[in-house]
Write an enzyme that holds these catalytic residues in place. Structure first.
Site, short mmCIF file in Angstrom:
data_model
loop_
_atom_site.label_atom_id
_atom_site.label_comp_id
_atom_site.label_asym_id
_atom_site.label_seq_id
_atom_site.Cartn_x
_atom_site.Cartn_y
_atom_site.Cartn_z
N ASN A 11 0.87 -1.18 0.00
CA ASN A 11 0.00 0.00 0.00
C ASN A 11 0.91 1.22 0.00
OD1 ASN A 11 -1.80 2.05 0.47
ND2 ASN A 11 -2.34 1.40 2.57
N TRP A 12 1.04 1.84 -1.16
CA TRP A 12 1.97 2.97 -1.29
C TRP A 12 1.38 4.27 -0.73
CZ3 TRP A 12 4.13 2.17 -7.01
CH2 TRP A 12 4.83 0.95 -7.05
N LYS A 13 0.13 4.22 -0.35
CA LYS A 13 -0.56 5.39 0.23
C LYS A 13 -0.36 6.63 -0.65
CE LYS A 13 0.09 3.35 4.74
NZ LYS A 13 -0.03 3.49 6.20
N HIS A 100 -9.56 1.01 5.01
CA HIS A 100 -8.28 1.20 5.70
C HIS A 100 -8.49 2.14 6.88
CE1 HIS A 100 -4.15 2.42 6.48
NE2 HIS A 100 -3.77 1.33 5.82
N GLU A 102 -6.88 4.55 7.95
CA GLU A 102 -6.70 5.98 7.66
C GLU A 102 -7.95 6.56 7.01
OE1 GLU A 102 -3.02 5.44 5.55
OE2 GLU A 102 -2.06 4.86 7.42
N GLU A 172 -5.45 -5.23 10.54
CA GLU A 172 -4.44 -4.21 10.75
C GLU A 172 -4.72 -3.46 12.05
OE1 GLU A 172 -2.51 -3.00 6.79
OE2 GLU A 172 -4.25 -1.72 7.08
N GLY A 178 2.25 2.08 10.70
CA GLY A 178 3.18 3.20 10.54
C GLY A 178 3.89 3.60 11.81
N SER A 218 3.29 -2.32 10.37
CA SER A 218 4.75 -2.31 10.54
C SER A 218 5.40 -3.65 10.18
CB SER A 218 5.13 -1.89 11.96
OG SER A 218 4.69 -0.55 12.19
N GLY A 239 2.74 -1.22 4.30
CA GLY A 239 2.81 0.20 3.98
C GLY A 239 4.25 0.64 3.75
N GLY A 240 4.88 1.18 4.78
CA GLY A 240 6.22 1.77 4.66
C GLY A 240 7.24 0.88 3.96
C1 PEP Z 1 -0.86 -0.01 6.04
O1 PEP Z 1 -0.99 1.19 5.88
O2 PEP Z 1 -1.70 -0.78 5.57
C2 PEP Z 1 0.30 -0.47 6.81
C3 PEP Z 1 0.25 -1.68 7.26
O3 PEP Z 1 1.31 0.43 6.98
P1 PEP Z 1 2.75 0.11 7.65
O4 PEP Z 1 3.24 -1.18 7.07
O5 PEP Z 1 3.60 1.28 7.30
O6 PEP Z 1 2.52 -0.02 9.13
#
Ligand code: PEP
Length: 256
Positions: A11-13, A100, A102, A172, A178, A218, A239-240
């Site tokens: 997920n490049w957001k 999600h 967010e 999640e 994040g 994470s 994500g990251g």
């Molecule tokens: C996400 O946004 O779905 C996520 C899991 O982010 P991160 O891996 O950065 O925690």
């Protein structure tokens, strides 16, 4: 043994630009193809919506799928700023991330909203990745399964077994997204097993044991293997660590 193909999705957001999105897509494609990393693993990336077209072009003909990070349930019309599942399909997408945390936090997405979007995404022939997860406060007050259960029921309870066959769930925990704080493999496994038990209650054993449940929060190259070795964790929504080719490919390797 249930036949669930592990699924790693990035997920490049709202990150990267056109050139860096395309470069990352090419690098992931090259790594996956060179090492045959998609053998036994489904792999996808979900770029920022304005770059989906360019990334889909870079990945055309490859085993790496593309998704969008949201879509609304409406048919074409006066919905300024939105995209719908038909547009995602037209761009070459296979997946749509829905609900999600967010989007729930910053854009007032509700369980009911996720439910109607899920139905529309399925109707368009795409695969919804339905995100659920509790906040830290909710975990600390012992409400994790109540919250996650309400989210799962809210999004999925009206679906038929046939529709459920096209669903991916991503657990999640909000406190792990994040933050660099990952759920322990035991914490994640406990919730994944509880989600699967709920799916069994709702749809029966066949659907419950066939549904792919990703973990997200994470996930990194160095914790992916232990998380993915848990019996009910079938992949990761990343994500990251999906923004760098090396860390993303390491996670795909861990899934393999
Ligand atoms: C996400 O946004 O779905 C996520 C899991 O982010 P991160 O891996 O950065 O925690």
């Amino acid at each position: 043994m249930p036949d669930r193909t592990p699924f790693i999705a990035g997920n490049w957001k709202m990150n990267l630009r056109r050139a860096s999105s395309v470069a990352l897509a090419h690098a992931i494609r090259k790594g996956v193809e060179t090492e045959d990393l998609a053998k036994g693993v489904d792999v996808a990336v979900c770029p920022a919506p304005v770059y989906v077209d360019a990334v889909a072009e870079a990945l055309r003909g490859s085993v790496v799928g593309v998704g969008v990070q949201n879509a609304i349930e409406k048919a074409d019309g006066a919905f300024t700023g939105e995209i719908n599942p038909a547009m995602a399909l037209d761009l070459g997408c296979k997946y749509v991330i829905l609900g999600h945390s967010e989007r729930r936090q910053f854009f007032n997405e509700t369980d009911e909203g996720v439910r109607v979007k899920t139905a529309a995404v399925l109707e368009a022939g795409l695969v919804p990745i339905v995100c659920v997860g509790e906040t830290l406060e909710q975990r600390q007050s012992g409400q994790t399964m109540e919250v996650v259960g309400t989210q799962v029921r809210g999004a999925l309870s009206a679906l038929s077994p046939d529709q459920m066959a096209g669903i991916v769930i991503a657990y999640e925990p909000v406190w792990a997204i994040g933050t660099g704080v990952t759920a322990t493999p035991e914490q994640a496994q406990e919730t994944h097993a509880a989600i699967r038990a709920l799916l069994k209650e709702m749809f029966g054993d066949g659907i419950a044991s066939a549904t792919v449940i990703q973990y997200g929060g994470s996930v990194k190259a160095d914790n992916a293997a232990t998380l993915l070795s848990q019996p009910d964790i079938d992949g990761a929504l990343v994500g990251g660590a999906s923004l760098k080719v090396d860390s993303f490919l390491d996670i795909v390797r861990a899934a393999q």
